[in-house]
Design a protein around this motif. Structure first.
Motif, PDB file in Angstrom:
ATOM      1  N   ARG A 231       0.821  -1.195   0.000  1.00 30.95           N
ATOM      2  CA  ARG A 231       0.000   0.000   0.000  1.00 30.95           C
ATOM      3  C   ARG A 231       0.870   1.266   0.000  1.00 30.95           C
ATOM      4  NH1 ARG A 231      -5.253   1.494   1.127  1.00 30.95           N
ATOM      5  NH2 ARG A 231      -5.825  -0.493   0.227  1.00 30.95           N
ATOM      6  N   ASP A 236      -0.507   6.521  -6.316  1.00 32.76           N
ATOM      7  CA  ASP A 236      -1.430   7.641  -6.198  1.00 32.76           C
ATOM      8  C   ASP A 236      -1.285   8.356  -4.870  1.00 32.76           C
ATOM      9  OD1 ASP A 236      -2.758   7.732  -8.639  1.00 32.76           O
ATOM     10  OD2 ASP A 236      -3.759   5.858  -8.107  1.00 32.76           O
ATOM     11  N   LEU A 237      -0.705   7.667  -3.897  1.00 33.49           N
ATOM     12  CA  LEU A 237      -0.560   8.280  -2.587  1.00 33.49           C
ATOM     13  C   LEU A 237       0.878   8.655  -2.298  1.00 33.49           C
ATOM     14  CD1 LEU A 237      -2.840   6.005  -0.439  1.00 33.49           C
ATOM     15  CD2 LEU A 237      -3.317   8.258  -1.317  1.00 33.49           C
ATOM     16  N   GLN A 272       1.672  -3.028  13.938  1.00 32.07           N
ATOM     17  CA  GLN A 272       1.035  -1.711  13.995  1.00 32.07           C
ATOM     18  C   GLN A 272       1.765  -0.778  14.941  1.00 32.07           C
ATOM     19  OE1 GLN A 272      -3.146  -2.060  14.760  1.00 32.07           O
ATOM     20  NE2 GLN A 272      -3.559  -2.609  12.627  1.00 32.07           N
ATOM     21  N   LEU A 289       1.565  15.670   0.368  1.00 29.53           N
ATOM     22  CA  LEU A 289       0.746  15.087   1.434  1.00 29.53           C
ATOM     23  C   LEU A 289       1.671  14.693   2.580  1.00 29.53           C
ATOM     24  CD1 LEU A 289      -1.680  12.838  -0.599  1.00 29.53           C
ATOM     25  CD2 LEU A 289      -2.140  15.029   0.457  1.00 29.53           C
ATOM     26  N   VAL A 293       0.234  11.485   7.984  1.00 30.78           N
ATOM     27  CA  VAL A 293      -1.190  11.270   7.747  1.00 30.78           C
ATOM     28  C   VAL A 293      -1.397  10.054   6.854  1.00 30.78           C
ATOM     29  CG1 VAL A 293      -3.224  12.265   6.700  1.00 30.78           C
ATOM     30  CG2 VAL A 293      -1.695  13.691   8.052  1.00 30.78           C
ATOM     31  N   GLN A 297      -3.243   6.547   7.527  1.00 32.84           N
ATOM     32  CA  GLN A 297      -4.317   6.135   6.616  1.00 32.84           C
ATOM     33  C   GLN A 297      -4.123   4.686   6.171  1.00 32.84           C
ATOM     34  OE1 GLN A 297      -6.659   8.609   5.374  1.00 32.84           O
ATOM     35  NE2 GLN A 297      -7.800   6.809   4.740  1.00 32.84           N
ATOM     36  N   LEU A 299      -2.541   2.392   7.758  1.00 38.69           N
ATOM     37  CA  LEU A 299      -2.833   1.504   8.892  1.00 38.69           C
ATOM     38  C   LEU A 299      -4.337   1.311   9.051  1.00 38.69           C
ATOM     39  CD1 LEU A 299      -0.499   2.295  11.891  1.00 38.69           C
ATOM     40  CD2 LEU A 299      -0.684   0.215  10.560  1.00 38.69           C
ATOM     41  N   ASP A 300      -5.081   2.378   8.831  1.00 39.27           N
ATOM     42  CA  ASP A 300      -6.534   2.283   9.025  1.00 39.27           C
ATOM     43  C   ASP A 300      -7.197   1.491   7.911  1.00 39.27           C
ATOM     44  OD1 ASP A 300      -6.372   3.686  11.295  1.00 39.27           O
ATOM     45  OD2 ASP A 300      -6.978   5.613  10.455  1.00 39.27           O
ATOM     46  N   ASP A 301      -6.636   1.621   6.701  1.00 40.43           N
ATOM     47  CA  ASP A 301      -7.325   1.043   5.537  1.00 40.43           C
ATOM     48  C   ASP A 301      -6.987  -0.412   5.287  1.00 40.43           C
ATOM     49  OD1 ASP A 301      -8.599   3.317   5.124  1.00 40.43           O
ATOM     50  OD2 ASP A 301      -7.505   3.958   3.328  1.00 40.43           O
ATOM     51  N   VAL A 302      -5.746  -0.787   5.534  1.00 43.54           N
ATOM     52  CA  VAL A 302      -5.348  -2.153   5.191  1.00 43.54           C
ATOM     53  C   VAL A 302      -5.957  -3.114   6.201  1.00 43.54           C
ATOM     54  CG1 VAL A 302      -3.414  -3.715   4.985  1.00 43.54           C
ATOM     55  CG2 VAL A 302      -3.252  -1.410   4.076  1.00 43.54           C
ATOM     56  N   ASP A 303      -6.641  -4.095   5.662  1.00 42.18           N
ATOM     57  CA  ASP A 303      -7.317  -5.039   6.544  1.00 42.18           C
ATOM     58  C   ASP A 303      -6.290  -5.928   7.226  1.00 42.18           C
ATOM     59  OD1 ASP A 303      -8.955  -6.840   7.833  1.00 42.18           O
ATOM     60  OD2 ASP A 303     -10.457  -6.772   6.237  1.00 42.18           O
TER      61      ASP A 303
END
Lengths: 307, 656
Positions: A231, A236-237, A272, A289, A293, A297, A299-303
């Protein structure tokens, strides 16, 4: 065999008398040391960077040297130099402050790139070459470099390739109200430094480091780590994703983190816990960016459990 | 806090927007001639708006504007007379939606939507146009639309030439699938037929003719049907294509007993029994006429067409409206034996109409000794007296119109002559009727078939003489050329001033004629090979193998085929996955999630259960226990997660 979990506990307990309320940062620093990694402390002046370095040195009974980096600092001021001894009529080597077990490089980004890279080379090679003679640095050798936030004037920001040499980047931030009150009251703080008792001998530290490699990693955790790493390479990020060296560091740090929790296997929680510190300074966000942040992000998004 | 922009929600770069806009033009232009003219105006307006938005001169259309545009557009359709649910109104609505959608196409998602809508429009276009030209145009449309799809996903790296190449490549790759689909995909009539088209006026023979009220005939060159003979052609003067029979006369108009509007009352009849003379076998491909009549060469003895019925006056009609091109086989002979029937209805004449004509006919009958001689005398009269054949006759209104035509006007076309003759026959007691159909046609050398066009429509007379229906064609008497040559040649030879403008213009151009003949043979091949493919071979081959196929079997087969294809693709692309039996410890976790709410993606098992234990402090210990077990089981490679442990976890989880 030292019980790393209890060592960690002692370490945390004692350091709490110097810098309270920063258990997680101390633990991460300890993890970096277990992994033979250098630490970059990035923070405002006066929040306890030096105290942290000093107390770590004392608690782990490591030799401690400190270099204040300034814009007129020369490589020889850090590494040492050949001096002519008039009496013996020969050159002899005057070791610089780098010949120590724990070096606090204060305000690294104040120095010119030349002086910076002298130190960074020493960090990487764990030896110093002066006038063609290689001199090994002591083992273990750790650098804790502090850095002011880049926005401050009169600084030379470290290039990305050199940031990568730091195992983790930590920041302390302001203390919470209770700790700061204690500090003002005088019940904790740097004045108590002399009362710290070493928790570990250098020999035990070597054994502890060896222990890190024994920690088991299950396929599920590996997959999770790979998902995180991939990720960070999403174009794009991120302009610059996590390198394989970074991924390796992430895995090592997770192992050490598991050990400090008294486990011999890694859980996603460990990954984590170290992810931000290991990753943030190694990646660059797209379009200005903020990496902090973005990493959060990720960490929050990857399952954690499945793709 | 920035959030990750999902790929489908990202704005598209300018050049992709350009491509989408261009493709939109390509897709809408072919429709314009079928739709209200102001939709073209909408197209220009929307495009202008979009162009300005793309260049940052205007904001994207706000929601209220879109709503207003929809309302105005729908109202516009309403006022254009598309008030009922017909093909035209549905397509107009669809095109309108497609146009207005582009007001908000900026993100990738919208672009994909536009492309999908575009494919739908292409399918719709085929409803209007299923000839080779239409196929070519729709191929172009598919090419353009696929290009748009590529543009959307190529994003910044989009390049016209490469996109075109990819699009063409994709279409080439689809050819095998297309061929297989064409050969084996069952076409189920109710689904695959074109919705009833209320737009076009019915062409071909009508159920009623009023000779006096028509002052000019349009020359419509579009084909009515095409006939291919097996073996020799009948001689040219016998090319009478029989369609409807008009047997009721009310003084001004002739009307058929069996009409489109009384279909439910049609009796069953039989074709005349086989007679003498050469037997012609032929197949007819008839264009969609929105009528029911099937045409034959005079006289029909046999017809092989699905869903047709025979009427007592020696005709066949399709049960369903001819809404698409059809093909049938038929046989004809030059002489047939007619079954006798009550003749009274072929003698009925209203009182007091065309009195002079009836008197005159009576005198003529007295002068000869047989009915046949009487008819010949009438034909002779037309030949010798100054009668003229013209497509622009004067009007002969009222119920004395035929007398007026016969004695004063003497100018008319087939309907006038045939009406007058049939009237006179009836007035002296000879059963007579009008037959409507076509006369002649153009033999297409290349395609070996006869093409019969709308302008070859014709009416002639049949009278009952000596227990036989005998054909009399008064037009042959007044304009013999009309019978022997095809209409184009005949018109060239005749007075150009008597002919409508269009014919005059095109009639004298041999190149045009040969080109149009060539094009017609292309269309004929298209219809035999492509449109009527299934009726001929595929279905019969299938039926030979599997027995008679009815619609639900075909539907089942098709549904099955589509399901298999779709599922295969879904699994291959990972859209669908086989359900995996969730093993412990995850099953227990799912159980908890179902009960206490979902875990967020970034939440580890420990975090999740910690959150739960905060919400349900009374279960904290239990939850901690469960956390430990799950973590151990999931992440500790050395810990074996045996049956006992599984049972333990399950009982713990199912407990609270």
């Amino acid at each position: 065999m030292p019980d790393i979990a209890s060592v960690t506990q002692q370490l945390l307990d004692q350091s709490r008398t110097i810098i309270a309320g920063k258990d997680e940062v101390v633990r991460l620093a300890w993890v970096a040391i277990l992994c033979d990694g250098h630490i970059l402390l990035e923070d405002l002046p006066g929040v306890g960077k030096t105290s942290l370095a000093q107390s770590l040195a004392r608690l782990l009974s490591l030799d401690f040297q400190r270099v204040q980096f300034t814009s007129d600092l020369l490589p020889a001021d850090v590494l040492g130099a050949q001096m002519f001894n008039r009496e013996l009529s020969q050159f002899e080597f005057h070791a610089g402050p780098v010949f120590t077990q724990l070096l606090l490089a204060d305000e690294l980004n104040r120095a010119t790139p030349k002086a910076q890279s002298a130190l960074l080379e020493a960090m990487e090679e764990r030896q110093v070459s002066i006038d063609g003679i290689s001199r090994p640095l002591p083992d273990p050798f750790y650098v804790i470099a502090t850095q002011n936030p880049r926005s401050q004037s009169g600084t030379y920001p470290l290039p990305e390739s050199q940031l990568d040499r730091f195992f983790v980047r930590l920041s302390l931030g302001y203390p919470d109200t209770e700790s700061e009150k204690g500090l003002l009251r005088g019940t904790l703080g740097r004045t108590l430094m002399s009362e710290l008792q070493p928790v570990l001998s250098p020999e035990s530290l070597v054994r502890c480091k060896a222990e890190v490699h024994q920690v088991k990693v299950s396929e599920a955790v590996l997959d999770y780590v790979m998902r995180l790493v991939h990720r960070t390479r999403d174009a794009d990020l991120f302009r610059l994703g996590l390198s394989p060296r970074g991924a390796l560091a992430l895995m090592m740090a997770s192992r050490a983190m598991a050990l400090t929790q008294g486990r011999h296997y890694v859980m996603p929680d460990d990954v984590q816990a170290v992810f931000s510190s290991v990753t943030e300074h190694r990646v660059q966000g797209q379009r200005q960016l903020d990496p902090k942040v973005l990493v959060q992000q990720v960490l929050d998004d990857v399952d954690v459990l499945a793709a | 806090m920035t959030s990750m922009i999902k790929p489908m929600r990202r704005a598209m770069p300018l050049k992709v927007l350009w491509a989408l806009m261009a493709v939109q033009w390509v897709l809408v232009l072919p429709f314009l001639r079928y739709l209200p003219f102001w939709l073209g105006l909408v197209l220009v307006l929307v495009m202008a708006w979009r162009w300005r938005v793309m260049h940052g001169e205007l904001r994207a259309a706000p929601f209220w504007l879109t709503l207003t545009a929809i309302a105005v557009g729908v109202a516009g359709l309403f006022f254009s007379g598309l008030t009922r649910y017909t093909l035209d109104s549905a397509v107009s609505l669809c095109v309108l939606g497609y146009l207005l959608k582009s007001l908000e196409v900026l993100r990738r998602r919208d672009g994909v939507f536009q492309v999908y809508l575009g494919y739908f429009l292409i399918g719709v276009y085929l409803l209007y146009h299923y000839d080779p030209l239409g196929a070519l145009i729709s191929l172009m449309m598919v090419l353009a639309n696929t290009l748009a799809l590529f543009a959307i996903f190529a994003d910044r790296s989009f390049d016209w030439r490469r996109g075109m190449r990819q699009s063409a490549g994709l279409m080439a790759a689809a050819i095998p699938i297309m061929i297989v689909g064409f050969l084996f995909f069952p076409r189920i009539p109710p689904l695959w037929s074109i919705p009833n088209d209320e737009r076009g006026a019915q062409t071909g023979m009508t159920d009623e003719v009023t000779p006096g009220s028509v002052s000019s005939l349009a020359m419509d060159r579009s084909p009515a049907f095409r006939v291919a003979f097996e073996g020799d052609l009948p001689p040219r003067h016998q090319w009478y294509w029989r369609g409807s029979t008009l047997d009721q006369f009310n003084g001004t108009s002739w009307r058929a007993s069996y009409r489109q509007d009384n279909r439910s009352q049609w009796p069953n009849g039989r074709l005349p029994e086989a007679g003498e003379g050469e037997r012609y076998h032929y197949s007819v491909i008839i264009q969609a006429s929105q009528q029911h009549w099937l045409y034959f060469l005079d006289w029909p003895v046999r017809i092989d067409a699905d869903d047709s019925r025979i009427l007592p006056d020696g005709r066949a009609a399709a049960r369903n409206t001819l809404s698409q091109t059809r093909r049938y086989q038929a046989q004809s002979q030059s002489d047939v034996r007619w079954a006798s029937e009550p003749m009274q209805r072929y003698l009925d004449l209203p009182e007091g109409t065309n009195v002079r004509l009836a008197e005159w006919a009576g005198q003529q009958r007295e002068a000869v000794d047989s009915d046949r001689a009487f008819m010949d005398r009438l034909m002779q009269h037309i030949r010798s007296e100054p009668f003229f054949y013209t497509l622009r006759p004067p009007l002969y209104p009222g119920n004395q119109g035929l007398s007026e035509f016969w004695f004063e006007g003497r100018r008319g076309f087939c309907t006038h002559y045939a009406s007058a003759m049939a009237f006179m026959a009836r007035s002296v007691g000879i059963p007579a009727r009008l037959v409507g159909g076509y006369l002649g046609g153009v033999y297409n050398q290349g395609g070996e078939y006869i093409q019969v066009r709308q302008m070859e429509a014709h009416v002639w007379v049949e009278v009952w003489l000596d227990d036989q229906w005998v054909r009399y064609d008064p037009t042959a008497a007044v304009a013999p050329g009309r019978i022997e040559s095809n209409l184009d040649e005949w018109q060239d030879a005749s007075n150009l001033n008597e002919l409508p403008f269009v014919t005059r213009f095109t009639g004298g151009m041999p190149l045009y004629q040969s080109l149009s003949l060539w094009w017609d043979s292309v269309e004929y091949q298209w219809q035999t090979l492509v449109l009527n493919y299934q009726q001929d071979s595929a279905l019969s081959a299938l039926e030979y193998r599997f027995g008679k196929i009815n619609w639900w079997q075909a539907g089942l087969a098709m549904g099955g085929l589509m399901a298999v294809l779709g599922l295969t693709m879904a699994f291959m692309t990972g859209v669908l996955r086989l359900p995996v039996r969730v093993k412990e410890p995850w099953a227990s976790l799912h159980h908890l999630e179902k009960r206490f709410g979902k875990r967020t993606p970034g939440e580890t098992v420990s975090d999740y259960l910690e959150r739960l234990s905060k919400a349900y402090p009374e279960h904290r210990d239990l939850l901690r226990q469960i956390t430990a077990i799950i973590n151990e089981a999931a992440y500790n490679p050395e810990q074996s997660f045996d049956k006992a442990a599984r049972e333990n976890l399950r009982s713990l989880v199912r407990n609270p």
